[in-house]
Scaffold this motif. Sequence first.
Motif, PDB file in Angstrom:
ATOM      1  N   TRP A  51       8.755 -10.905  25.294  1.00  0.00           N
ATOM      2  CA  TRP A  51      10.196 -10.716  25.432  1.00  0.00           C
ATOM      3  C   TRP A  51      10.541 -10.261  26.846  1.00  0.00           C
ATOM      4  O   TRP A  51      11.487 -10.751  27.444  1.00  0.00           O
ATOM      5  CB  TRP A  51      10.699  -9.710  24.406  1.00  0.00           C
ATOM      6  N   LYS A  52       9.779  -9.333  27.373  1.00  0.00           N
ATOM      7  CA  LYS A  52      10.057  -8.834  28.721  1.00  0.00           C
ATOM      8  C   LYS A  52       9.880  -9.938  29.764  1.00  0.00           C
ATOM      9  O   LYS A  52      10.648 -10.030  30.711  1.00  0.00           O
ATOM     10  CB  LYS A  52       9.175  -7.637  29.022  1.00  0.00           C
ATOM     11  N   GLU A  53       8.869 -10.805  29.575  1.00  0.00           N
ATOM     12  CA  GLU A  53       8.686 -11.940  30.489  1.00  0.00           C
ATOM     13  C   GLU A  53       9.851 -12.920  30.371  1.00  0.00           C
ATOM     14  O   GLU A  53      10.327 -13.453  31.370  1.00  0.00           O
ATOM     15  CB  GLU A  53       7.369 -12.649  30.190  1.00  0.00           C
ATOM     16  N   HIS A  54      10.318 -13.131  29.157  1.00  0.00           N
ATOM     17  CA  HIS A  54      11.449 -14.026  28.934  1.00  0.00           C
ATOM     18  C   HIS A  54      12.710 -13.489  29.607  1.00  0.00           C
ATOM     19  O   HIS A  54      13.438 -14.228  30.264  1.00  0.00           O
ATOM     20  CB  HIS A  54      11.676 -14.223  27.436  1.00  0.00           C
ATOM     21  N   VAL A  55      12.961 -12.207  29.432  1.00  0.00           N
ATOM     22  CA  VAL A  55      14.140 -11.596  30.051  1.00  0.00           C
ATOM     23  C   VAL A  55      14.045 -11.696  31.570  1.00  0.00           C
ATOM     24  O   VAL A  55      15.028 -12.016  32.246  1.00  0.00           O
ATOM     25  CB  VAL A  55      14.300 -10.129  29.590  1.00  0.00           C
ATOM     26  N   MET A  57      12.477 -13.969  33.324  1.00  0.00           N
ATOM     27  CA  MET A  57      12.714 -15.354  33.714  1.00  0.00           C
ATOM     28  C   MET A  57      14.204 -15.697  33.634  1.00  0.00           C
ATOM     29  O   MET A  57      14.755 -16.337  34.533  1.00  0.00           O
ATOM     30  CB  MET A  57      11.920 -16.299  32.830  1.00  0.00           C
ATOM     31  N   MET A  58      14.869 -15.268  32.580  1.00  0.00           N
ATOM     32  CA  MET A  58      16.293 -15.577  32.416  1.00  0.00           C
ATOM     33  C   MET A  58      17.140 -14.876  33.469  1.00  0.00           C
ATOM     34  O   MET A  58      18.081 -15.450  34.008  1.00  0.00           O
ATOM     35  CB  MET A  58      16.764 -15.190  31.005  1.00  0.00           C
ATOM     36  N   VAL A  59      16.813 -13.627  33.785  1.00  0.00           N
ATOM     37  CA  VAL A  59      17.551 -12.912  34.826  1.00  0.00           C
ATOM     38  C   VAL A  59      17.376 -13.614  36.160  1.00  0.00           C
ATOM     39  O   VAL A  59      18.345 -13.799  36.914  1.00  0.00           O
ATOM     40  CB  VAL A  59      17.100 -11.433  34.881  1.00  0.00           C
ATOM     41  N   PHE A  62      19.558 -16.769  36.168  1.00  0.00           N
ATOM     42  CA  PHE A  62      20.978 -16.497  36.345  1.00  0.00           C
ATOM     43  C   PHE A  62      21.284 -15.995  37.751  1.00  0.00           C
ATOM     44  O   PHE A  62      22.352 -16.278  38.293  1.00  0.00           O
ATOM     45  CB  PHE A  62      21.487 -15.513  35.293  1.00  0.00           C
ATOM     46  N   GLN A  63      20.378 -15.251  38.346  1.00  0.00           N
ATOM     47  CA  GLN A  63      20.592 -14.833  39.724  1.00  0.00           C
ATOM     48  C   GLN A  63      20.629 -16.036  40.653  1.00  0.00           C
ATOM     49  O   GLN A  63      21.488 -16.126  41.535  1.00  0.00           O
ATOM     50  CB  GLN A  63      19.505 -13.851  40.152  1.00  0.00           C
ATOM     51  N   ASN A  64      19.713 -16.986  40.461  1.00  0.00           N
ATOM     52  CA  ASN A  64      19.725 -18.207  41.271  1.00  0.00           C
ATOM     53  C   ASN A  64      20.988 -19.021  41.032  1.00  0.00           C
ATOM     54  O   ASN A  64      21.567 -19.572  41.968  1.00  0.00           O
ATOM     55  CB  ASN A  64      18.486 -19.054  40.977  1.00  0.00           C
ATOM     56  N   SER A  65      21.422 -19.077  39.782  1.00  0.00           N
ATOM     57  CA  SER A  65      22.661 -19.792  39.454  1.00  0.00           C
ATOM     58  C   SER A  65      23.861 -19.130  40.118  1.00  0.00           C
ATOM     59  O   SER A  65      24.751 -19.807  40.631  1.00  0.00           O
ATOM     60  CB  SER A  65      22.844 -19.830  37.944  1.00  0.00           C
ATOM     61  N   SER A 114      30.462 -15.746  34.192  1.00  0.00           N
ATOM     62  CA  SER A 114      29.627 -15.770  32.993  1.00  0.00           C
ATOM     63  C   SER A 114      28.187 -15.385  33.310  1.00  0.00           C
ATOM     64  O   SER A 114      27.531 -14.713  32.515  1.00  0.00           O
ATOM     65  CB  SER A 114      29.680 -17.145  32.333  1.00  0.00           C
ATOM     66  N   GLY A 115      27.680 -15.784  34.480  1.00  0.00           N
ATOM     67  CA  GLY A 115      26.328 -15.397  34.882  1.00  0.00           C
ATOM     68  C   GLY A 115      26.205 -13.891  35.053  1.00  0.00           C
ATOM     69  O   GLY A 115      25.214 -13.285  34.645  1.00  0.00           O
ATOM     70  N   ALA A 116      27.226 -13.277  35.654  1.00  0.00           N
ATOM     71  CA  ALA A 116      27.206 -11.826  35.817  1.00  0.00           C
ATOM     72  C   ALA A 116      27.264 -11.126  34.463  1.00  0.00           C
ATOM     73  O   ALA A 116      26.575 -10.128  34.241  1.00  0.00           O
ATOM     74  CB  ALA A 116      28.366 -11.383  36.692  1.00  0.00           C
ATOM     75  N   ALA A 117      28.057 -11.670  33.540  1.00  0.00           N
ATOM     76  CA  ALA A 117      28.145 -11.068  32.205  1.00  0.00           C
ATOM     77  C   ALA A 117      26.815 -11.166  31.481  1.00  0.00           C
ATOM     78  O   ALA A 117      26.368 -10.203  30.844  1.00  0.00           O
ATOM     79  CB  ALA A 117      29.247 -11.759  31.396  1.00  0.00           C
ATOM     80  N   VAL A 118      26.142 -12.312  31.590  1.00  0.00           N
ATOM     81  CA  VAL A 118      24.840 -12.473  30.928  1.00  0.00           C
ATOM     82  C   VAL A 118      23.818 -11.536  31.550  1.00  0.00           C
ATOM     83  O   VAL A 118      22.988 -10.951  30.850  1.00  0.00           O
ATOM     84  CB  VAL A 118      24.389 -13.949  30.991  1.00  0.00           C
ATOM     85  N   LEU A 119      23.852 -11.380  32.872  1.00  0.00           N
ATOM     86  CA  LEU A 119      22.921 -10.460  33.523  1.00  0.00           C
ATOM     87  C   LEU A 119      23.126  -9.041  33.037  1.00  0.00           C
ATOM     88  O   LEU A 119      22.156  -8.312  32.799  1.00  0.00           O
ATOM     89  CB  LEU A 119      23.092 -10.522  35.043  1.00  0.00           C
ATOM     90  N   VAL A 120      24.376  -8.639  32.870  1.00  0.00           N
ATOM     91  CA  VAL A 120      24.649  -7.296  32.374  1.00  0.00           C
ATOM     92  C   VAL A 120      24.128  -7.150  30.948  1.00  0.00           C
ATOM     93  O   VAL A 120      23.507  -6.137  30.599  1.00  0.00           O
ATOM     94  CB  VAL A 120      26.168  -7.003  32.433  1.00  0.00           C
ATOM     95  N   ILE A 121      24.307  -8.176  30.120  1.00  0.00           N
ATOM     96  CA  ILE A 121      23.849  -8.116  28.728  1.00  0.00           C
ATOM     97  C   ILE A 121      22.313  -8.060  28.686  1.00  0.00           C
ATOM     98  O   ILE A 121      21.736  -7.276  27.937  1.00  0.00           O
ATOM     99  CB  ILE A 121      24.382  -9.319  27.930  1.00  0.00           C
TER     100      ILE A 121
END
Length: 124
Positions: A51-55, A57-59, A62-65, A114-121
């Motif tokens: 899970w931590k690796e997944h988070v 990768m997703m962060v 979204f940062q690149n996006s 939306s990317g910033a909101a997902v990063l916060v979540i």
Amino acid sequence: MTTSVNSNLEVPQNCRAPNHPILRLAFKILCIVAVSQKSLDHWKDTKNKEWKEHVSMMVNRFQNSNITAGLVLATTTLFLSSQPPIEHLMAYNSSVSYIFAMVSFGAALLSVISGAAVLVIYET
């Protein structure tokens, strides 16, 4: 096959894949696009290493996006606020070009928000 049935029971009812084959395929595609997994089963245990690796990768994604969307915002703003250097070659001061530039600006702004909101979540 039994492991997916057992793990499927732990996923909340409203997060399970639909039974209809077309909707199930659409669900899998949306899961791959949104969370890079074929299902939402990986959200059962949020304390494990996967899970931590997944988070992470997703962060990173979204940062690149957000960086790309910021560059699109800056470029669109530049085109909207300046005169073209060679009007017959690059006529981006026509009304159609402004419409496309505003659509691009809106999409990039929505992506940043939306990317910033997902990063916060993800990071809380």
